[in-house]
Scaffold this active site. Structure first.
Site, PDB file in Angstrom:
ATOM      1  N   THR A  56       0.825  -1.203   0.000  1.00  0.00           N
ATOM      2  CA  THR A  56       0.000   0.000   0.000  1.00  0.00           C
ATOM      3  C   THR A  56       0.862   1.256   0.000  1.00  0.00           C
ATOM      4  O   THR A  56       0.475   2.293  -0.550  1.00  0.00           O
ATOM      5  CB  THR A  56      -0.951   0.006   1.209  1.00  0.00           C
ATOM      6  OG1 THR A  56      -1.813  -1.133   1.126  1.00  0.00           O
ATOM      7  CG2 THR A  56      -1.800   1.260   1.267  1.00  0.00           C
ATOM      8  N   TYR A 143       4.107 -12.624   5.001  1.00  0.00           N
ATOM      9  CA  TYR A 143       3.105 -11.997   4.131  1.00  0.00           C
ATOM     10  C   TYR A 143       2.805 -12.996   3.022  1.00  0.00           C
ATOM     11  O   TYR A 143       3.558 -13.126   2.066  1.00  0.00           O
ATOM     12  CB  TYR A 143       3.678 -10.687   3.583  1.00  0.00           C
ATOM     13  CG  TYR A 143       2.746  -9.796   2.794  1.00  0.00           C
ATOM     14  CD1 TYR A 143       1.397 -10.095   2.597  1.00  0.00           C
ATOM     15  CD2 TYR A 143       3.229  -8.610   2.245  1.00  0.00           C
ATOM     16  CE1 TYR A 143       0.576  -9.252   1.882  1.00  0.00           C
ATOM     17  CE2 TYR A 143       2.414  -7.752   1.518  1.00  0.00           C
ATOM     18  CZ  TYR A 143       1.087  -8.082   1.340  1.00  0.00           C
ATOM     19  OH  TYR A 143       0.268  -7.240   0.616  1.00  0.00           O
ATOM     20  N   LYS A 171       0.304 -12.372   7.688  1.00  0.00           N
ATOM     21  CA  LYS A 171      -0.691 -11.569   6.990  1.00  0.00           C
ATOM     22  C   LYS A 171      -1.253 -12.459   5.893  1.00  0.00           C
ATOM     23  O   LYS A 171      -0.562 -12.795   4.935  1.00  0.00           O
ATOM     24  CB  LYS A 171      -0.087 -10.292   6.404  1.00  0.00           C
ATOM     25  CG  LYS A 171      -1.108  -9.448   5.652  1.00  0.00           C
ATOM     26  CD  LYS A 171      -0.513  -8.193   5.042  1.00  0.00           C
ATOM     27  CE  LYS A 171      -1.577  -7.410   4.286  1.00  0.00           C
ATOM     28  NZ  LYS A 171      -1.033  -6.199   3.615  1.00  0.00           N
ATOM     29  N   ILE A 211      -4.466  -6.461   8.887  1.00  0.00           N
ATOM     30  CA  ILE A 211      -3.683  -5.378   8.302  1.00  0.00           C
ATOM     31  C   ILE A 211      -4.512  -4.892   7.127  1.00  0.00           C
ATOM     32  O   ILE A 211      -4.621  -5.576   6.111  1.00  0.00           O
ATOM     33  CB  ILE A 211      -2.294  -5.853   7.852  1.00  0.00           C
ATOM     34  CG1 ILE A 211      -1.493  -6.384   9.049  1.00  0.00           C
ATOM     35  CG2 ILE A 211      -1.530  -4.733   7.157  1.00  0.00           C
ATOM     36  CD1 ILE A 211      -0.142  -6.980   8.677  1.00  0.00           C
TER      37      ILE A 211
END
Length: 297
Positions: A56, A143, A171, A211
């Site tokens: 992001t 992740y 995540k 998240i």
């Protein structure tokens, strides 16, 4: 409802809502004033912490000096909140050197995806994450996002990584509901929803939190959904969640963070500027986002 079982009794807690910060730009450069202002607005909303230089945050478009400067701005603006730093790449030596530089700053953890482009075997993925965890002074958060990296982390690989004392959370953007359920049931890794639309289901099943990029907006609402679920107030949580879903859908209708930056620009917090190859949201989507924000105001 949350499961925190671990062989390490002093394991850090990554539960709650983490904000993966956008990186504001102005005139081609990082807009540190806007970033500090955004962090100051978000810090008192009940969030667990910030993710700095994740996807992001357009980290792939930031050089190392810019990433360190972004991290410094976040630390200065909200020194009391923990922060994870996103790290990615496919050259292990460069990754380890970068991690060594990062720990000249205080970090709660590293958010680490699989190496992109190279598509290694599961044994290679296992050794990759173990090498990074060994080099890190803070815990690693895996992740799992195969649609970005091209590498799928098998459940057996994740369960093996859960044995490492410095790999403490994941995540979860893997898109595999059974794998998510199995990781929550195993209990050694805290499972954080990484797909915003899956926050409710992940936390309701016992996940630790999320998240969530869309939680830059209506932040307290996202925090309250997670807390309501934890406290067993499911009807109240569902009502809050259903109010947030249309915004989530709009913010991911085009590649992130284009729609999110459009929304934040509409609120007057940042300039609607991205770095190629990322591009701003389309004009029709911006209109829909602005309408949604007016309804939520």
């Amino acid at each position: 409802m949350q499961q925190t079982t671990s062989s390490n009794a002093s394991a850090p807690d990554f539960s709650g809502l983490w904000i993966p910060l956008v990186t504001p730009f102005r005139g081609g450069a990082v807009d540190h004033a806007a970033l500090a202002g955004l962090v100051c607005r978000l810090a008192p909303t009940g969030i667990a912490g910030f993710v700095v230089c994740g996807s992001t945050g357009e980290a792939a478009a930031l050089d190392e000096a810019e990433q360190l400067a972004v991290l410094d701005t976040v630390i200065e603006a909200a020194p009391g909140l923990p922060r994870m730093m996103g790290v990615s790449g496919y050259h292990l030596g460069q990754m380890l050197a970068w991690i060594d530089r990062l720990f000249s700053r205080p970090l709660a953890g590293l958010l680490v995806p699989a190496p992109h482009y190279v598509r290694p075997a599961q044994s290679g993925l296992l050794q990759w994450f173990e090498a990074i965890a060994e080099a890190s002074e803070a815990p690693a958060v895996i992740y799992d996002i195969p649609y970005r990296t091209g590498a799928t982390l098998a459940l057996d690989t994740l369960l093996a990584l859960a044995e490492h004392p410095r790999i403490r959370a994941i995540k979860d953007c893997g898109g595999d509901a059974r794998k998510t359920q199995a990781l929550i049931a195993d209990g050694r890794l805290q499972v954080l929803a990484g797909e915003d639309a899956q926050i409710f289901s992940t936390v309701a099943q016992g996940g630790a939190g999320a998240i969530a990029a869309s939680a830059h907006l209506q932040t307290r609402g996202f925090v309250e959904v997670i807390e309501d679920i934890r406290q067993g107030r499911l009807a109240q949580a569902r009502e809050r969640w259903e109010a947030l879903l249309p915004l989530i859908d709009l913010l991911f209708a085009e590649p992130n963070p284009g729609p999110l930056k459009a929304a934040l620009a509409h609120e007057g917090w940042i300039t609607d500027e991205l770095r190629l190859p990322m591009t701003p949201a389309s004009a029709p989507l911006r209109v829909r986002i602005e309408q949604a924000l007016r309804r939520l105001a």
